[in-house]
Design a protein around this motif. Structure first.
Motif, PDB file in Angstrom:
ATOM      1  N   ILE A  84      61.012  20.608  59.466  1.00  0.00           N
ATOM      2  CA  ILE A  84      60.520  19.003  60.093  1.00  0.00           C
ATOM      3  C   ILE A  84      59.159  18.808  59.664  1.00  0.00           C
ATOM      4  CG2 ILE A  84      60.039  17.693  62.072  1.00  0.00           C
ATOM      5  CD1 ILE A  84      62.374  19.139  63.761  1.00  0.00           C
ATOM      6  N   PHE A  85      58.328  19.574  59.789  1.00  0.00           N
ATOM      7  CA  PHE A  85      57.093  19.565  59.282  1.00  0.00           C
ATOM      8  C   PHE A  85      56.485  20.662  58.587  1.00  0.00           C
ATOM      9  CE2 PHE A  85      56.290  17.302  63.747  1.00  0.00           C
ATOM     10  CZ  PHE A  85      56.620  16.233  63.374  1.00  0.00           C
ATOM     11  N   PRO A  86      55.497  20.312  57.538  1.00  0.00           N
ATOM     12  CA  PRO A  86      55.173  21.663  56.806  1.00  0.00           C
ATOM     13  C   PRO A  86      54.685  22.859  57.413  1.00  0.00           C
ATOM     14  CG  PRO A  86      54.014  19.549  55.946  1.00  0.00           C
ATOM     15  CD  PRO A  86      54.548  19.290  57.257  1.00  0.00           C
ATOM     16  N   GLN A  87      55.019  24.015  56.954  1.00  0.00           N
ATOM     17  CA  GLN A  87      54.467  25.251  57.721  1.00  0.00           C
ATOM     18  C   GLN A  87      53.095  25.608  57.316  1.00  0.00           C
ATOM     19  OE1 GLN A  87      56.913  27.711  59.501  1.00  0.00           O
ATOM     20  NE2 GLN A  87      57.588  25.510  59.857  1.00  0.00           N
ATOM     21  N   GLU A  88      52.454  26.338  58.250  1.00  0.00           N
ATOM     22  CA  GLU A  88      51.201  26.722  58.092  1.00  0.00           C
ATOM     23  C   GLU A  88      50.700  27.253  56.901  1.00  0.00           C
ATOM     24  OE1 GLU A  88      49.339  28.687  61.423  1.00  0.00           O
ATOM     25  OE2 GLU A  88      50.529  27.642  62.729  1.00  0.00           O
ATOM     26  N   ASN A  89      51.475  28.211  56.182  1.00  0.00           N
ATOM     27  CA  ASN A  89      51.312  28.833  54.998  1.00  0.00           C
ATOM     28  C   ASN A  89      51.150  27.940  53.693  1.00  0.00           C
ATOM     29  OD1 ASN A  89      53.887  28.324  54.634  1.00  0.00           O
ATOM     30  ND2 ASN A  89      54.436  30.199  53.570  1.00  0.00           N
ATOM     31  N   THR A  90      51.271  26.637  53.972  1.00  0.00           N
ATOM     32  CA  THR A  90      51.259  25.581  52.953  1.00  0.00           C
ATOM     33  C   THR A  90      49.861  24.880  52.793  1.00  0.00           C
ATOM     34  OG1 THR A  90      52.423  23.891  54.215  1.00  0.00           O
ATOM     35  CG2 THR A  90      53.872  25.401  52.658  1.00  0.00           C
ATOM     36  N   PHE A  91      49.001  25.220  53.944  1.00  0.00           N
ATOM     37  CA  PHE A  91      47.781  24.580  54.055  1.00  0.00           C
ATOM     38  C   PHE A  91      46.597  25.074  53.169  1.00  0.00           C
ATOM     39  CE2 PHE A  91      48.823  23.540  58.941  1.00  0.00           C
ATOM     40  CZ  PHE A  91      49.670  22.868  58.396  1.00  0.00           C
ATOM     41  N   LEU A  92      45.837  24.030  52.864  1.00  0.00           N
ATOM     42  CA  LEU A  92      44.725  24.569  52.027  1.00  0.00           C
ATOM     43  C   LEU A  92      43.256  24.349  52.847  1.00  0.00           C
ATOM     44  CD1 LEU A  92      45.558  22.965  48.774  1.00  0.00           C
ATOM     45  CD2 LEU A  92      45.369  25.402  49.178  1.00  0.00           C
ATOM     46  N   ASP A  93      42.820  25.441  53.480  1.00  0.00           N
ATOM     47  CA  ASP A  93      41.565  25.445  54.390  1.00  0.00           C
ATOM     48  C   ASP A  93      41.657  24.201  55.398  1.00  0.00           C
ATOM     49  OD1 ASP A  93      40.601  27.389  52.446  1.00  0.00           O
ATOM     50  OD2 ASP A  93      39.975  25.754  51.194  1.00  0.00           O
ATOM     51  N   TYR A  99      45.380  19.905  61.964  1.00  0.00           N
ATOM     52  CA  TYR A  99      46.123  19.086  61.106  1.00  0.00           C
ATOM     53  C   TYR A  99      47.548  18.435  61.758  1.00  0.00           C
ATOM     54  CZ  TYR A  99      49.415  18.627  57.280  1.00  0.00           C
ATOM     55  OH  TYR A  99      50.548  17.982  56.541  1.00  0.00           O
ATOM     56  N   TYR A 100      48.169  19.324  62.595  1.00  0.00           N
ATOM     57  CA  TYR A 100      49.290  18.939  63.375  1.00  0.00           C
ATOM     58  C   TYR A 100      49.105  17.444  64.199  1.00  0.00           C
ATOM     59  CZ  TYR A 100      52.137  22.390  61.462  1.00  0.00           C
ATOM     60  OH  TYR A 100      52.796  23.076  60.574  1.00  0.00           O
ATOM     61  N   SER A 101      47.948  17.616  64.884  1.00  0.00           N
ATOM     62  CA  SER A 101      47.488  16.615  66.043  1.00  0.00           C
ATOM     63  C   SER A 101      47.210  15.204  65.190  1.00  0.00           C
ATOM     64  CB  SER A 101      46.224  17.070  66.647  1.00  0.00           C
ATOM     65  OG  SER A 101      45.730  16.004  67.558  1.00  0.00           O
ATOM     66  N   GLU A 102      46.438  15.377  64.060  1.00  0.00           N
ATOM     67  CA  GLU A 102      46.021  14.173  63.235  1.00  0.00           C
ATOM     68  C   GLU A 102      47.020  13.372  62.634  1.00  0.00           C
ATOM     69  OE1 GLU A 102      42.659  15.207  61.062  1.00  0.00           O
ATOM     70  OE2 GLU A 102      41.126  15.238  62.612  1.00  0.00           O
ATOM     71  N   ASN A 103      48.037  14.327  62.114  1.00  0.00           N
ATOM     72  CA  ASN A 103      49.008  13.698  61.057  1.00  0.00           C
ATOM     73  C   ASN A 103      50.388  13.392  61.623  1.00  0.00           C
ATOM     74  OD1 ASN A 103      47.907  14.104  58.167  1.00  0.00           O
ATOM     75  ND2 ASN A 103      47.253  15.757  59.167  1.00  0.00           N
TER      76      ASN A 103
END
Length: 555
Positions: A84-93, A99-103
């Motif tokens: 549903i949402f991007p997984q954590e391992n795709t994040f950059l710093d 991230y989840y709260s803001e987006n």
């Protein structure tokens, strides 16, 4: 309900057997159905064992196809939720919670709190995969062993009740004076030409014709392929077997690849833009910059000592070098570095300041000062500089120094300097590698009296290392991928085996001039009927394919 495991023919069958192992006569009440259930040829399975132990109950749980379907359904739903949402391992710093709260707002926060942001690495998802694998193994063993026993010791002369309750069956009288043994032998020759293997009993009046038995193993080969596939997926959770990391590396920076003994250096980043005349008017109007190609000149090092010790320089040995472009990764012994993205970041990487006496001009020496992970102390001539504070992007809040970010945009270092002419406890000295905009932040103003004795400054631009770009690389290691490919290939072999071939069997017996025929296949009944009718016609017995249906026989 099971009645008696001992058949009328005298053979004692195991509990749970539905068709006699010897003659095929039904041993259970089939609820008035005319057609026999031929799955596993009626052989008993372990899951049908009476008075099961705890181990047997666990076996029975995982041998249930319904349970397997439910486990697969839960896994599919969990996989869908994980996308549903991007997984954590795709994040950059990025901080995942932020991230989840803001987006994604409240829904994103709930998604992160419940652990769906790392679904595919979670213990419960791995447990579901393990349960699917266990179910596949036990389901297969519970069925393939009885099937193997049934097919490996098939009896040629079957019970009349077995033959007449097949879906393809025929009861007919042979013409008077027919040589029964010769008639059977001729039918066997006709069927042999159609690729059947022929087995006859001793008196020559009963026959079993069989072909494509191997297709019965197709589903179980599917299971083997799926099990190997799942093993490959589960092996990805073993440390060192799988990695899917994103790294940002400044131009000229050398950085350790997490959880490995390898370091990678962004030696140079090259960006080529499209010429303005080659761009469409819609993009020109927006003033967008469109990259044509970008690449990282990378060097891969192997660390042999001091890899995790931040106080010591790691001992690096160059093992590979190459250019990384989109879809053209650097590849070394299964470790791959893909070009993912880039960012224009004119940042300092390191400087080489010189410590000197501002009055006499005497130089005490120089040292390399990196913007990331500076050392705790530096010895410069007779003076020792101990790092007391580092602010990558210097700022003030309520009169106190703070760092506005982790990027070295306006770095500031606070040293305690000890040595000749200075206090034994050390004297503070603030050093700004880059010029601060505000005049009040000049080093001489802030450092006061010590600035009359000592001065830190870079003599020339040769002592400054700048990074114009940050390259973002996707680092991948997947030692389990060969197992996944092998499992997929085996699965497809099983699909082909079960899809393009059908296991066909034809039994006949002749009793005092009366022919009884039964035929069975796991699919394509029309093909079997046509094949049987054509063989009988060549053997001087004219029947129509429709007459081979149960209930449509000749008397």
């Amino acid at each position: 309900m099971f009645y008696n495991t001992k058949c009328d023919c005298g053979h004692q069958n195991p509990t749970g057997t539905t068709l006699c192992e010897s003659c095929g006569n039904p041993l259970i009440d089939i609820d008035g159905r005319d057609i026999l259930e031929m799955r596993y040829d009626g052989m008993a399975r372990r899951s049908q064992k009476s008075n099961p132990s705890i181990l047997d109950k666990v076996w029975n749980f995982f041998s249930s196809v319904k349970i397997a379907v439910w486990i697969i359904l839960f896994t599919v739903v969990a996989s869908a939720v994980g996308t549903i949402f991007p997984q954590e391992n795709t994040f950059l710093d990025m901080d995942p919670a932020q991230y989840y709260s803001e987006n994604y707002g409240t829904l994103g926060t709930i998604y992160h709190v419940l652990g769906f942001s790392h679904t595919f690495n979670s213990w419960w998802f791995i447990t579901l995969l393990f349960m699917i694998g266990t179910s596949l193994v036990i389901c297969s063993l519970d069925r393939v062993l009885p099937l193997y026993r049934a097919l490996s010791k098939q009896q040629i002369r079957k019970h009349l009740n077995f033959l007449t309750r097949q879906k393809v069956t025929l009861t007919a009288d042979l013409p008077a004076g027919t040589d029964e043994e010769a008639w059977t032998s001729k039918l066997g020759t006709i069927l042999r030409k159609k690729s059947y293997r022929i087995h006859k009993d001793k008196d020559g009046k009963a026959l079993l014709a069989e072909k494509y038995r191997f297709s019965r193993w197709g589903p179980y080969i599917n299971h083997i392929g799926l099990i190997i596939f799942l093993i490959g997926v589960l092996m990805r959770s073993i440390p060192g077997w799988h990695m899917d990391q994103y790294m940002g590396i400044l131009e000229g920076e050398t950085k350790q690849i997490p959880h490995t003994s390898y370091f990678i250096k962004n030696e140079k980043f090259t960006l080529e833009l499209y010429d303005e005349k080659d761009l469409p008017e819609s993009i020109k109007a927006k003033g967008q910059i469109v990259p044509k190609t970008y690449e990282t000149q990378a060097v891969l090092y192997h660390c042999s000592a001091n890899c995790e010790d931040s106080d010591k320089e790691p001992v690096l040995e160059e093992v590979h070098k190459g250019n990384i472009l989109v879809n053209h990764p650097l590849d070394y012994k299964g470790l791959q570095a893909y070009q993912f993205d880039y960012k224009s970041t004119p940042l300092l990487i390191s400087v080489r300041p010189t410590l000197s006496n501002p009055t006499t001009g005497e130089s005490y020496g120089s040292f390399d000062l990196p913007m990331n992970n500076p050392k705790d102390s530096y010895q410069v001539g007779p003076y020792k500089l101990t790092l007391k504070g580092y602010f990558p992007e210097f700022g003030l809040e309520k009169g106190q120094p703070i760092s506005l970010s982790n990027e070295p945009k306006a770095p500031a270092f606070i040293f305690s300097i000890t040595g000749p002419g200075l206090s034994a406890n050390g004297e503070p000295y603030m050093y700004f590698p880059r010029q601060i905009d505000k005049e009040s932040f000049s080093q001489d103003t802030i450092n006061g009296a010590i600035s009359q004795k000592l001065k830190l400054a870079v003599g020339s631009m040769e002592g400054v290392q700048f990074a114009n770009y940050t390259t973002y690389l996707n680092i991948r290691v997947d030692k389990a991928m060969p197992y996944i490919w092998v499992g997929s290939a085996i699965f497809m072999i099983g699909v082909i085996m079960g899809f393009y071939w059908q296991h066909r069997r034809i039994w006949i017996r002749i009793d005092n001039g009366k022919l009884t025929l039964g035929g069975h296949t796991n699919k394509n009944w029309f093909g079997l009927r046509n094949e049987v009718a054509a063989a009988l016609k060549k053997n001087d017995l004219e029947v129509s394919p429709k007459s081979l249906d149960t209930g449509g026989n000749q008397g």
